[in-house]
Design an enzyme around this catalytic site. Structure first.
Site, PDB file in Angstrom:
ATOM      1  N   ASP A  16       0.818  -1.212   0.000  1.00  0.00           N
ATOM      2  CA  ASP A  16       0.000   0.000   0.000  1.00  0.00           C
ATOM      3  C   ASP A  16       0.851   1.261   0.000  1.00  0.00           C
ATOM      4  O   ASP A  16       1.993   1.255   0.475  1.00  0.00           O
ATOM      5  CB  ASP A  16      -0.898   0.043   1.237  1.00  0.00           C
ATOM      6  CG  ASP A  16      -2.084  -0.907   1.144  1.00  0.00           C
ATOM      7  OD1 ASP A  16      -2.143  -1.685   0.166  1.00  0.00           O
ATOM      8  OD2 ASP A  16      -2.931  -0.880   2.049  1.00  0.00           O
ATOM      9  N   HIS A  32       3.644  -2.016   3.530  1.00  0.00           N
ATOM     10  CA  HIS A  32       3.631  -0.616   3.096  1.00  0.00           C
ATOM     11  C   HIS A  32       4.999  -0.236   2.545  1.00  0.00           C
ATOM     12  O   HIS A  32       6.022  -0.408   3.225  1.00  0.00           O
ATOM     13  CB  HIS A  32       3.253   0.302   4.262  1.00  0.00           C
ATOM     14  CG  HIS A  32       1.866   0.052   4.780  1.00  0.00           C
ATOM     15  ND1 HIS A  32       1.577  -1.002   5.626  1.00  0.00           N
ATOM     16  CD2 HIS A  32       0.701   0.712   4.561  1.00  0.00           C
ATOM     17  CE1 HIS A  32       0.268  -0.987   5.909  1.00  0.00           C
ATOM     18  NE2 HIS A  32      -0.271   0.041   5.282  1.00  0.00           N
TER      19      HIS A  32
END
Length: 436
Positions: free
Chosen positions: A47, A193
């Site tokens: 992400d 992430h």
């Protein structure tokens, strides 16, 4: 009065934001959060990127281990670093949408929500050549419109099976690795992430994730788990509603007397129904003027064959190309049937209503617009069939709705015989027949 207003605002916020988030996060309604058990596969997703510092390092590790992942990217970052998006697709990874600017979904109104999604999709499509199929809302939070995302925007909503906690201040490579390997199961969707500049992220945290990522991949391999593309993991098996819908389609086929056309012992792409033409007068390319009440053979597609075609095709153009290939095989059988059967000798034309009309004019068909009400009904019905016979049917209909618009295709009897009867005349041993 103030207290009453507060209660009303709280109630509306609950309906707009809290309830959709609870339905998605706790009940998993309308979202993909894990794949099916069996197959020994898991998926890795990232992400908040692309980030010019961390994302290339992630890609290097994935390339080293020959692993494909899914990157949920922010539109404004993709616009700033298109070379990273290009590298992702070139190395076999899927690029999905995470919105345009990572705004808090609870505070986005309908118009802002639509703008976030559409702008991110536009940027990604300009770089990759196709709009993203998947979407993950920032922080995994929802509002009423993001819960209905698949239906409004034609993108599947993807969450995760559990948190890796790789963005926190206290995380370490060891804690990230332990958190993942202690909870991973077949079908798990893992989330990491590759950026540290979104609200809530700790500066430098992706460096710890990068140190943990090889350990996690090796740990998965030691357990016999392979990392599969997310699209393979979430591909659903036929469910009860899909099976029920296909049985309903089979029932309707029998109810309306639609017959399959076989040629040389094999089914063709066509099914036929004898009826009277009910449309407006239609001038065909061979000079035939088709009038109301003229006898016709109404063409229907063999949905089982179409099911295989739509599974193979990756775009409307590819599906149309594969369909045309089957049409070319099936038209000589249709011509032979028209020439040799009592029903066929009586018809004025063959007429169909289909979304897959591109290229049919080169085959001798005349293409025309159906009446508005018929077009609306056909769009709904054929879209329903597409969703039944293909796992991404509804998405494709949303994504390519301007291309998947039904048209009337028609060919006069004499034109059909002139073009295609000669294909079978030299081989009279071949057989064609109708069956219920």
């Amino acid at each position: 009065m103030t207290q009453s207003l507060f209660k009303i605002i709280t109630f509306l916020l609950g309906i707009y934001a809290l309830l959709p988030t609870a339905l998605a996060r706790l009940c998993h309604i309308g979202v993909i959060w894990q794949g099916p058990r069996g197959g020994k596969r898991v998926a890795i997703t990232f992400d908040d990127g692309p980030d010019p510092v961390y994302t290339p390092q992630v890609l290097d590790i994935l390339k080293q281990y020959k692993v494909r992942a899914c990157f949920f990217v922010l539109g404004h970052k993709a616009k700033a670093h298109p070379e990273l998006i290009t590298r992702m697709t070139a190395e076999g990874h899927e690029v999905a949408s995470h919105g345009f600017r990572h705004h808090f979904p609870w505070f986005l109104g309908p118009r802002a929500m639509i703008r976030e999604v559409r702008e991110a999709s536009r940027v990604i499509a300009e770089i990759t050549g196709q709009p993203p199929r998947l979407y993950r809302p920032p922080w995994g939070l929802f509002n009423l419109f993001s819960l209905l995302h698949s239906y409004l925007f034609g993108q599947r909503v993807v969450l995760w099976s559990f948190m890796s906690w790789d963005w926190g201040r206290r995380c370490t490579p060891e804690s990230i690795t332990r958190q993942v390997l202690s909870r991973v199961r077949e079908g798990s969707i893992l989330v990491f992430h590759d950026s540290d500049d979104t609200p809530g992220a700790t500066p430098g945290a992706p460096a710890k994730m990068l140190a943990a990522l090889p350990l996690i991949i090796e740990g998965l391999q030691q357990r016999g788990l392979s990392v599969a593309p997310l699209a393979e993991l979430y591909l659903p098996q036929e469910n009860f509603w899909s099976r029920l819908g296909q049985r309903m389609d089979s029932f309707l086929t029998r109810l309306f007397g639609i017959k399959e056309l076989y040629f040389d012992g094999r089914p063709t792409l066509f099914r036929l129904r004898m009826k009277r033409y009910r449309g407006r007068p239609l001038a065909l390319s061979d000079g035939t003027l088709l009038r109301p009440r003229d006898p016709i053979a109404e063409l229907h597609l063999n949905n089982e064959m179409l099911k295989e075609i739509t599974r193979t095709g990756k775009s409307p153009e590819r599906i149309a190309l594969l369909t045309l290939k089957e049409v070319k095989r099936s038209l000589p059988a249709l011509a032979r049937w028209v020439q040799s059967t009592p029903q066929g000798k009586n018809i004025r034309a063959v007429v169909g209503l289909t979304m897959l009309y591109r290229g049919t004019e080169r085959l001798g068909f005349t293409v025309s617009e159906p009446p508005a009400i018929i077009k609306s009904l056909a769009t709904w019905y054929q879209g329903w069939l597409l969703s039944l016979y293909h796992s991404e049917g509804r998405l494709r209909l949303h994504r390519h709705k301007e291309k998947l618009s039904p048209k009337i295709v028609a060919m006069g009897r004499e034109e059909l015989l002139r073009r295609y009867l000669r294909v079978t005349e030299n081989d009279p041993g071949r057989r064609q027949h109708l069956t219920g």
